[in-house]
Design a protein around this motif. Sequence first.
Motif, PDB file in Angstrom:
ATOM      1  N   CYS A 254       0.826  -1.205   0.000  1.00  0.00           N
ATOM      2  CA  CYS A 254       0.000   0.000   0.000  1.00  0.00           C
ATOM      3  C   CYS A 254       0.865   1.263   0.000  1.00  0.00           C
ATOM      4  CB  CYS A 254      -0.943   0.013   1.194  1.00  0.00           C
ATOM      5  SG  CYS A 254      -0.108   0.047   2.789  1.00  0.00           S
ATOM      6  N   ALA A 255       0.265   2.372  -0.429  1.00  0.00           N
ATOM      7  CA  ALA A 255       0.995   3.632  -0.570  1.00  0.00           C
ATOM      8  C   ALA A 255       1.644   4.068   0.738  1.00  0.00           C
ATOM      9  CB  ALA A 255       0.053   4.715  -1.086  1.00  0.00           C
ATOM     10  N   ALA A 256       0.959   3.852   1.872  1.00  0.00           N
ATOM     11  CA  ALA A 256       1.513   4.262   3.163  1.00  0.00           C
ATOM     12  C   ALA A 256       2.812   3.531   3.462  1.00  0.00           C
ATOM     13  CB  ALA A 256       0.497   4.017   4.271  1.00  0.00           C
ATOM     14  N   LYS A 257       2.837   2.226   3.113  1.00  0.00           N
ATOM     15  CA  LYS A 257       4.061   1.472   3.376  1.00  0.00           C
ATOM     16  C   LYS A 257       5.144   1.810   2.357  1.00  0.00           C
ATOM     17  CE  LYS A 257       4.014  -2.437   5.449  1.00  0.00           C
ATOM     18  NZ  LYS A 257       3.878  -3.859   5.890  1.00  0.00           N
TER      19      LYS A 257
ATOM     20  N   GLN B 263       5.660   4.779   1.218  1.00  0.00           N
ATOM     21  CA  GLN B 263       6.254   6.001   1.767  1.00  0.00           C
ATOM     22  C   GLN B 263       7.137   5.677   2.966  1.00  0.00           C
ATOM     23  OE1 GLN B 263       3.490   9.121   2.732  1.00  0.00           O
ATOM     24  NE2 GLN B 263       5.126  10.559   3.277  1.00  0.00           N
ATOM     25  N   PHE B 264       6.678   4.792   3.840  1.00  0.00           N
ATOM     26  CA  PHE B 264       7.496   4.381   4.993  1.00  0.00           C
ATOM     27  C   PHE B 264       8.833   3.824   4.533  1.00  0.00           C
ATOM     28  CE2 PHE B 264       9.015   0.848   7.576  1.00  0.00           C
ATOM     29  CZ  PHE B 264       9.209   1.462   8.799  1.00  0.00           C
ATOM     30  N   ASN B 265       8.810   2.986   3.504  1.00  0.00           N
ATOM     31  CA  ASN B 265      10.054   2.385   3.009  1.00  0.00           C
ATOM     32  C   ASN B 265      10.973   3.447   2.419  1.00  0.00           C
ATOM     33  OD1 ASN B 265       9.308  -0.206   3.782  1.00  0.00           O
ATOM     34  ND2 ASN B 265       8.325  -0.661   1.811  1.00  0.00           N
ATOM     35  N   ALA B 266      10.379   4.435   1.745  1.00  0.00           N
ATOM     36  CA  ALA B 266      11.192   5.522   1.180  1.00  0.00           C
ATOM     37  C   ALA B 266      11.887   6.302   2.283  1.00  0.00           C
ATOM     38  CB  ALA B 266      10.311   6.442   0.342  1.00  0.00           C
ATOM     39  N   ILE B 267      11.148   6.572   3.365  1.00  0.00           N
ATOM     40  CA  ILE B 267      11.733   7.288   4.509  1.00  0.00           C
ATOM     41  C   ILE B 267      12.828   6.447   5.156  1.00  0.00           C
ATOM     42  CG2 ILE B 267      11.248   8.181   6.817  1.00  0.00           C
ATOM     43  CD1 ILE B 267       8.449   8.944   5.778  1.00  0.00           C
TER      44      ILE B 267
ATOM     45  N   PRO C 224       9.242   6.639  11.808  1.00  0.00           N
ATOM     46  CA  PRO C 224       7.871   6.447  12.288  1.00  0.00           C
ATOM     47  C   PRO C 224       7.529   4.962  12.404  1.00  0.00           C
ATOM     48  CG  PRO C 224       7.877   7.077   9.971  1.00  0.00           C
ATOM     49  CD  PRO C 224       9.295   7.174  10.443  1.00  0.00           C
ATOM     50  N   GLU C 225       6.431   4.697  13.037  1.00  0.00           N
ATOM     51  CA  GLU C 225       5.971   3.312  13.168  1.00  0.00           C
ATOM     52  C   GLU C 225       5.559   2.790  11.802  1.00  0.00           C
ATOM     53  OE1 GLU C 225       2.538   0.767  15.603  1.00  0.00           O
ATOM     54  OE2 GLU C 225       2.975   2.857  16.124  1.00  0.00           O
ATOM     55  N   GLU C 226       5.939   1.570  11.521  1.00  0.00           N
ATOM     56  CA  GLU C 226       5.627   0.994  10.216  1.00  0.00           C
ATOM     57  C   GLU C 226       4.126   0.750  10.085  1.00  0.00           C
ATOM     58  OE1 GLU C 226       7.004  -2.702   7.285  1.00  0.00           O
ATOM     59  OE2 GLU C 226       7.816  -2.518   9.320  1.00  0.00           O
ATOM     60  N   PRO C 227       3.521   1.253   9.022  1.00  0.00           N
ATOM     61  CA  PRO C 227       2.076   1.050   8.861  1.00  0.00           C
ATOM     62  C   PRO C 227       1.774  -0.368   8.382  1.00  0.00           C
ATOM     63  CG  PRO C 227       2.944   2.220   6.973  1.00  0.00           C
ATOM     64  CD  PRO C 227       4.088   2.063   7.938  1.00  0.00           C
ATOM     65  N   GLU C 228       0.554  -0.802   8.617  1.00  0.00           N
ATOM     66  CA  GLU C 228       0.089  -2.088   8.121  1.00  0.00           C
ATOM     67  C   GLU C 228      -0.843  -1.849   6.951  1.00  0.00           C
ATOM     68  OE1 GLU C 228      -1.644  -4.446  11.140  1.00  0.00           O
ATOM     69  OE2 GLU C 228       0.170  -4.545  12.380  1.00  0.00           O
TER      70      GLU C 228
END
Length: 347
Positions: free
Chosen positions: A229-232, A234-238, A321-325
């Motif tokens: 998903c898009a949220a993850k 972005q998390f991976n990019a960060i 940040p906390e990794e999103p699910e």
Amino acid sequence: MRKFFILTLMVASLMMVSCVERRNRVILEKFIPVTAADNCEIKANGDKYYTDGIIDLAFTFDYQLAFQVKNYIPASDGGSSESSLATAEANYFYADKVEIEYEWDPRPQADGRKLTLDQKLWNKKTRNTEHQIVVGPGGDVAAGSIHIFEEAQAKNLLEHVNDIDWIASPLIVKIRVLGELADGTEVKTNKMNLNIFPTFGTTIQMSSVYPYPEGGFQDETGSDGKTVCAAKVQFNAIKNACAFNETILYGCYAGQDWSQVNCYAGDTEWERFIAETYCQSESSCYITGYAAASVVEMIYNTMKKPADDTNYYLCCPSELPEEPECPEEDDSNAAGGAGGASGTGGE
């Protein structure tokens, strides 16, 4: 009469030599670094010194120069161990002023450019030290500091920061400490030079920003064939781009010498001025309360990225940040595409 005149002249000459000798025995000894290892305190008796300095005008107009003064004049009581500030010792050196001169290379560069600063801003100046300096006789040392630029001078340098090769032709700052002995004798130390290299945006720490794609982050297909998903995304990019380090690294002053600056290194009016002055966006580049972040993002998005890079670079968060699910795919709706809310699944 002639003998008396010659004798008087000899005595006067000896007194003049003695006076000059005393004055020249209070020495501006060296420029000293201010380091995190010393809790960013200005301390004498260190074993390091430097002759060059860097000011990153993207983050500061200020350059705080620390220095060490040594008093070689013997104690007036012959070196008694009883000498102290409380005694009548005449050869303590007191100073709270510094004389500053500026010099630059007016010759044209290879491409014809030359440095033309506003001369009225760069005349000889006398400036107060941060604190009074008191140096005991007999080889005692003490440290002091001075701010060598005014805001108007820094703005003048900004106009010419790319005019010349500053490494080849640095701005030369000449320093002399002014003071007096406890008996009222005026003293000027020797003069020392510091080479200053003005830069713009060179002290930004690597991994301070991450790329935000045009159109925002989108769902992607992972190597296992599953949707990320898009949220993850972005998390991976960060996670992959950001360092998550301290506010100012390796130094005590943002924009000075060896310090590395990230998006959280201050929120000053100077940084706000830089962000607003160099902004090339239709909207404001200034982020209220995060002036350093404003500068970092402005520099990355207008100066550091290639012309064909369509990403917008955002400041990294201060910590991961906390990794999103991602919402799990609803098996019962698999044929119809993605389904279900997070935590659900068809049985």
